[in-house]
Design a protein around this motif. Structure first.
Motif, PDB file in Angstrom:
ATOM      1  N   ALA A  52       9.635   5.321   8.243  1.00 23.81           N
ATOM      2  CA  ALA A  52      10.084   4.123   8.020  1.00 23.81           C
ATOM      3  C   ALA A  52       9.563   3.275   8.943  1.00 23.81           C
ATOM      4  CB  ALA A  52      11.517   3.644   7.500  1.00 23.81           C
ATOM      5  N   GLY A  53       8.797   2.231   8.819  1.00 30.30           N
ATOM      6  CA  GLY A  53       8.187   1.374   9.924  1.00 30.30           C
ATOM      7  C   GLY A  53       7.073   1.802  10.666  1.00 30.30           C
ATOM      8  N   ASP A  54       6.294   2.830  10.044  1.00 29.93           N
ATOM      9  CA  ASP A  54       5.279   3.520  10.550  1.00 29.93           C
ATOM     10  C   ASP A  54       4.007   2.654  10.084  1.00 29.93           C
ATOM     11  OD1 ASP A  54       6.490   5.268  12.383  1.00 29.93           O
ATOM     12  OD2 ASP A  54       6.011   6.971  10.904  1.00 29.93           O
ATOM     13  N   ALA A  55       4.072   1.996   9.198  1.00 31.93           N
ATOM     14  CA  ALA A  55       3.059   1.399   8.568  1.00 31.93           C
ATOM     15  C   ALA A  55       3.386  -0.187   8.331  1.00 31.93           C
ATOM     16  CB  ALA A  55       3.002   1.668   7.070  1.00 31.93           C
ATOM     17  N   THR A  56       2.059  -0.916   8.565  1.00 31.09           N
ATOM     18  CA  THR A  56       2.041  -2.393   8.558  1.00 31.09           C
ATOM     19  C   THR A  56       1.445  -2.977   7.367  1.00 31.09           C
ATOM     20  OG1 THR A  56       1.759  -2.601  10.919  1.00 31.09           O
ATOM     21  CG2 THR A  56       0.939  -4.516   9.632  1.00 31.09           C
ATOM     22  N   ARG A  57       2.198  -3.577   6.572  1.00 32.84           N
ATOM     23  CA  ARG A  57       1.838  -4.219   5.347  1.00 32.84           C
ATOM     24  C   ARG A  57       0.623  -5.104   5.469  1.00 32.84           C
ATOM     25  NH1 ARG A  57       6.103  -6.316   1.139  1.00 32.84           N
ATOM     26  NH2 ARG A  57       6.107  -4.238   0.479  1.00 32.84           N
ATOM     27  N   LEU A  58      -0.606  -4.699   4.809  1.00 31.96           N
ATOM     28  CA  LEU A  58      -1.778  -5.618   4.890  1.00 31.96           C
ATOM     29  C   LEU A  58      -1.731  -6.405   3.654  1.00 31.96           C
ATOM     30  CD1 LEU A  58      -4.170  -2.750   5.522  1.00 31.96           C
ATOM     31  CD2 LEU A  58      -3.266  -4.439   7.309  1.00 31.96           C
ATOM     32  N   ALA A  59      -1.170  -5.905   2.382  1.00 33.10           N
ATOM     33  CA  ALA A  59      -1.270  -6.508   1.129  1.00 33.10           C
ATOM     34  C   ALA A  59      -0.411  -6.242  -0.045  1.00 33.10           C
ATOM     35  CB  ALA A  59      -2.761  -6.772   0.690  1.00 33.10           C
ATOM     36  N   VAL A  60       0.051  -7.108  -0.646  1.00 34.90           N
ATOM     37  CA  VAL A  60       0.701  -6.541  -2.079  1.00 34.90           C
ATOM     38  C   VAL A  60      -0.158  -7.047  -3.160  1.00 34.90           C
ATOM     39  CG1 VAL A  60       2.532  -6.930  -3.736  1.00 34.90           C
ATOM     40  CG2 VAL A  60       2.990  -6.696  -1.139  1.00 34.90           C
ATOM     41  N   LEU A  61      -0.602  -6.055  -3.904  1.00 35.60           N
ATOM     42  CA  LEU A  61      -1.618  -6.260  -5.047  1.00 35.60           C
ATOM     43  C   LEU A  61      -0.886  -6.289  -6.543  1.00 35.60           C
ATOM     44  CD1 LEU A  61      -4.699  -4.320  -3.289  1.00 35.60           C
ATOM     45  CD2 LEU A  61      -3.959  -6.724  -2.990  1.00 35.60           C
ATOM     46  N   LYS A  62      -1.621  -7.040  -7.371  1.00 34.00           N
ATOM     47  CA  LYS A  62      -1.206  -7.216  -8.858  1.00 34.00           C
ATOM     48  C   LYS A  62      -2.155  -6.768  -9.613  1.00 34.00           C
ATOM     49  CE  LYS A  62       2.421 -10.052  -7.691  1.00 34.00           C
ATOM     50  NZ  LYS A  62       3.537  -9.185  -7.586  1.00 34.00           N
ATOM     51  N   GLU A  63      -1.858  -6.997 -10.844  1.00 30.79           N
ATOM     52  CA  GLU A  63      -2.961  -6.638 -12.026  1.00 30.79           C
ATOM     53  C   GLU A  63      -4.108  -7.185 -11.613  1.00 30.79           C
ATOM     54  OE1 GLU A  63       0.109  -7.774 -12.924  1.00 30.79           O
ATOM     55  OE2 GLU A  63       1.303  -6.259 -13.839  1.00 30.79           O
ATOM     56  N   GLY A  64      -5.385  -6.499 -11.933  1.00 28.51           N
ATOM     57  CA  GLY A  64      -6.691  -7.010 -11.724  1.00 28.51           C
ATOM     58  C   GLY A  64      -7.186  -6.484 -10.348  1.00 28.51           C
ATOM     59  N   ALA A  65      -6.586  -6.075  -9.470  1.00 34.30           N
ATOM     60  CA  ALA A  65      -6.936  -5.896  -8.223  1.00 34.30           C
ATOM     61  C   ALA A  65      -7.623  -4.411  -7.939  1.00 34.30           C
ATOM     62  CB  ALA A  65      -5.607  -5.858  -7.159  1.00 34.30           C
ATOM     63  N   ALA A  66      -8.662  -4.458  -7.077  1.00 35.55           N
ATOM     64  CA  ALA A  66      -9.285  -3.044  -6.793  1.00 35.55           C
ATOM     65  C   ALA A  66      -8.659  -2.627  -5.306  1.00 35.55           C
ATOM     66  CB  ALA A  66     -10.830  -3.367  -6.776  1.00 35.55           C
TER      67      ALA A  66
END
Length: 185
Positions: free
Chosen positions: A97-111
């Motif tokens: 836990a904590g090893d990754a940095t969040r870049l984005a949260v994507l929803k429907e329609g995202a590639a």
């Protein structure tokens, strides 16, 4: 029926393969929300969907792993996806836990995963299902077959992918300029 390499990769990831992504046009919300599908007619969307596999994932399930080699992308049809990059110094083997940095949260329609689909390079980031996710998976080979069978639809898809990548590059460049300006202050 023998599984293709793509199907093996998806099953090894633990994703449930539902079948072909027929009737993609019935996902009207995804068509309007997706930068890739927005300008496709229902008929064009269905032709594209016939080239894709429909998969499902459970919350917390890994969809794409940073550093893996693969040549496919996902189009999120339902659910929410977390995109993260390993922090400097975090190894590939130990995942804490904590090893990754969040870049984005994507929803429907995202590639997601389109860069590796196009250039064959290892994945830049990892993606996890935050909720139950349903996604359409498109491989580089399927894009080639689509271009041969339906050149106008294949060309439209490539233009939309190019626009998406250009917009992401523009956003990244803007973030870099802001970070450099803040560093000078």
């Amino acid at each position: 029926m023998p599984y293709t390499t793509l199907e093996h990769q998806l099953k090894a990831r633990g994703l449930t393969i539902v079948g072909r992504c027929e009737h993609l046009a019935e996902c009207a919300d995804s068509l309007q929300q997706s930068a890739i599908l927005r300008d496709f007619t229902p008929q064009e969307a269905d032709l594209l969907g016939d080239s894709m596999l429909l998969v499902r994932a459970q919350p917390g399930q890994l969809l794409i792993e940073e550093g893996e080699a693969s040549d496919w992308m996902m189009l999120v049809l339902r659910g929410t996806v977390d995109v993260g990059k390993r922090k400097v110094g975090a190894g590939f083997e130990e995942k804490q836990a904590g090893d990754a940095t969040r870049l984005a949260v994507l929803k429907e329609g995202a590639a997601v995963g389109e860069m590796s689909m196009l250039d064959g390079e290892p994945r830049y980031a990892s993606c996890w299902a935050l909720s139950e996710v349903e996604a359409a998976v498109l491989s580089r080979a399927a894009v080639g077959r689509l271009i041969q069978a339906h050149p106008a639809v294949g060309a439209k898809l490539l233009v939309k992918l190019t626009q998406l990548l250009a917009q992401r590059l523009r956003n990244t460049s803007n973030q870099l300029v802001k970070a450099l300006q803040q560093a000078r202050v």
